[in-house]
Design a protein around this motif. Structure first.
Motif, PDB file in Angstrom:
ATOM      1  N   ALA A 175       0.852  -1.191   0.000  1.00 14.41           N
ATOM      2  CA  ALA A 175       0.000   0.000   0.000  1.00 14.41           C
ATOM      3  C   ALA A 175       0.887   1.239   0.000  1.00 14.41           C
ATOM      4  O   ALA A 175       1.985   1.232   0.566  1.00 14.41           O
ATOM      5  N   LEU A 176       0.416   2.269  -0.631  1.00  6.69           N
ATOM      6  CA  LEU A 176       1.120   3.557  -0.704  1.00  6.69           C
ATOM      7  C   LEU A 176       0.426   4.540   0.224  1.00  6.69           C
ATOM      8  O   LEU A 176      -0.805   4.654   0.206  1.00  6.69           O
ATOM      9  N   ARG A 232       0.098   9.424  -8.208  1.00  2.00           N
ATOM     10  CA  ARG A 232       0.732   9.262  -9.522  1.00  2.00           C
ATOM     11  C   ARG A 232       1.418   7.898  -9.637  1.00  2.00           C
ATOM     12  O   ARG A 232       1.318   7.233 -10.662  1.00  2.00           O
ATOM     13  N   ILE A 233       2.105   7.497  -8.573  1.00  2.00           N
ATOM     14  CA  ILE A 233       2.768   6.188  -8.595  1.00  2.00           C
ATOM     15  C   ILE A 233       1.721   5.080  -8.657  1.00  2.00           C
ATOM     16  O   ILE A 233       1.885   4.094  -9.382  1.00  2.00           O
ATOM     17  N   THR A 261      -4.137   3.093  -1.554  1.00  2.00           N
ATOM     18  CA  THR A 261      -3.426   4.356  -1.390  1.00  2.00           C
ATOM     19  C   THR A 261      -4.136   5.190  -0.334  1.00  2.00           C
ATOM     20  O   THR A 261      -5.363   5.261  -0.316  1.00  2.00           O
ATOM     21  N   GLY A 262      -3.331   5.815   0.518  1.00  2.00           N
ATOM     22  CA  GLY A 262      -3.883   6.656   1.560  1.00  2.00           C
ATOM     23  C   GLY A 262      -3.060   7.920   1.741  1.00  2.00           C
ATOM     24  O   GLY A 262      -2.099   8.169   1.008  1.00  2.00           O
ATOM     25  N   ALA A 263      -3.454   8.693   2.735  1.00  4.89           N
ATOM     26  CA  ALA A 263      -2.787   9.962   3.031  1.00  4.89           C
ATOM     27  C   ALA A 263      -2.643  10.100   4.534  1.00  4.89           C
ATOM     28  O   ALA A 263      -3.538   9.717   5.288  1.00  4.89           O
ATOM     29  N   VAL A 264      -1.506  10.657   4.951  1.00  6.77           N
ATOM     30  CA  VAL A 264      -1.283  10.868   6.378  1.00  6.77           C
ATOM     31  C   VAL A 264      -0.837  12.307   6.617  1.00  6.77           C
ATOM     32  O   VAL A 264      -0.035  12.852   5.865  1.00  6.77           O
ATOM     33  N   LEU A 284       5.728   4.724   2.436  1.00 11.38           N
ATOM     34  CA  LEU A 284       5.481   6.145   2.682  1.00 11.38           C
ATOM     35  C   LEU A 284       6.084   6.923   1.522  1.00 11.38           C
ATOM     36  O   LEU A 284       7.193   6.608   1.067  1.00 11.38           O
ATOM     37  N   ILE A 285       5.391   7.940   1.074  1.00  9.90           N
ATOM     38  CA  ILE A 285       5.862   8.724  -0.064  1.00  9.90           C
ATOM     39  C   ILE A 285       5.852  10.196   0.304  1.00  9.90           C
ATOM     40  O   ILE A 285       4.854  10.719   0.808  1.00  9.90           O
ATOM     41  N   ASP A 286       6.991  10.858   0.031  1.00 13.40           N
ATOM     42  CA  ASP A 286       7.101  12.295   0.291  1.00 13.40           C
ATOM     43  C   ASP A 286       7.868  12.942  -0.849  1.00 13.40           C
ATOM     44  O   ASP A 286       8.537  12.266  -1.629  1.00 13.40           O
TER      45      ASP A 286
END
Length: 178
Positions: A35-36, A49-50, A64-67, A101-103
């Motif tokens: 999961a992203l 986008r990924i 996909t989620g957001a934190v 985690l994506i930043d």
């Protein structure tokens, strides 16, 4: 006087994200338990986008989620007594998942540490990895990305501005001096 120099343009960013998506696919093969989670704000757009690039390549829809990390920061009182808290949206179980985690930028490592603290409030992933568009060096914490778009050595006096079309109407990374 501040000066700005463009380091990455829209084409560069598109190529980097495509390569990062392919690296994630190669590393995780089946992708069933991956999961992203994007870190607000620009990390959320990069995660989406990924997710799209993985779906186009493998026909798999990654969760996909957001934190939001504002209340987990160790410096939130220094940056203002009323932090802007955005929505954390993790609508799936994180237990036993491989979370990426994506930043947009990795610098001191404090944002990533805060994101990990927030994430474990939702459960216990089997693994947490990190994907960043730009790594600019100068860590304060021992954190390293698993997937790095571009390493750009900057000085502490410089800053990076990441612009994304979803919130800034264009894709670009600039280094700002002065």
């Amino acid at each position: 006087m501040k000066t700005s120099k463009t380091l990455l343009d829209a084409v560069d960013i598109a190529h980097i994200l495509k390569r990062m998506a392919l690296e994630i696919i190669e590393m995780h093969k089946k992708l069933d338990d991956v999961a992203l989670i994007g870190i607000h704000t620009r990390g959320v757009y990069l995660a989406r986008r990924i997710q799209t690039l993985v779906k186009e390549t493998e026909s798999k829809q990654l969760m996909t989620g957001a934190v939001d990390i504002n209340l987990y920061r160790d410096d939130w009182t220094r940056i203002g007594h009323h932090p802007i808290v955005r929505k954390t949206d993790i609508s799936f179980e994180v237990d036993n998942k491989k979370i990426i985690l994506i930043d947009d930028v990795l610098y001191t490592g404090r944002t990533v540490r805060s994101a990990m603290d927030a994430l474990v409030d939702f459960g216990r992933p089997s693994r947490i990895e990190l994907a960043v568009l730009v790594d600019r060096g100068y860590r304060e914490l021992p954190i390293q990305a698993n997937y790095t778009g571009k390493f750009i050595q900057t000085s502490p006096e410089e800053s990076l501005n990441v612009l994304l079309v979803e919130c800034d109407n264009e894709d670009r990374v600039d280094v700002v001096s002065g």
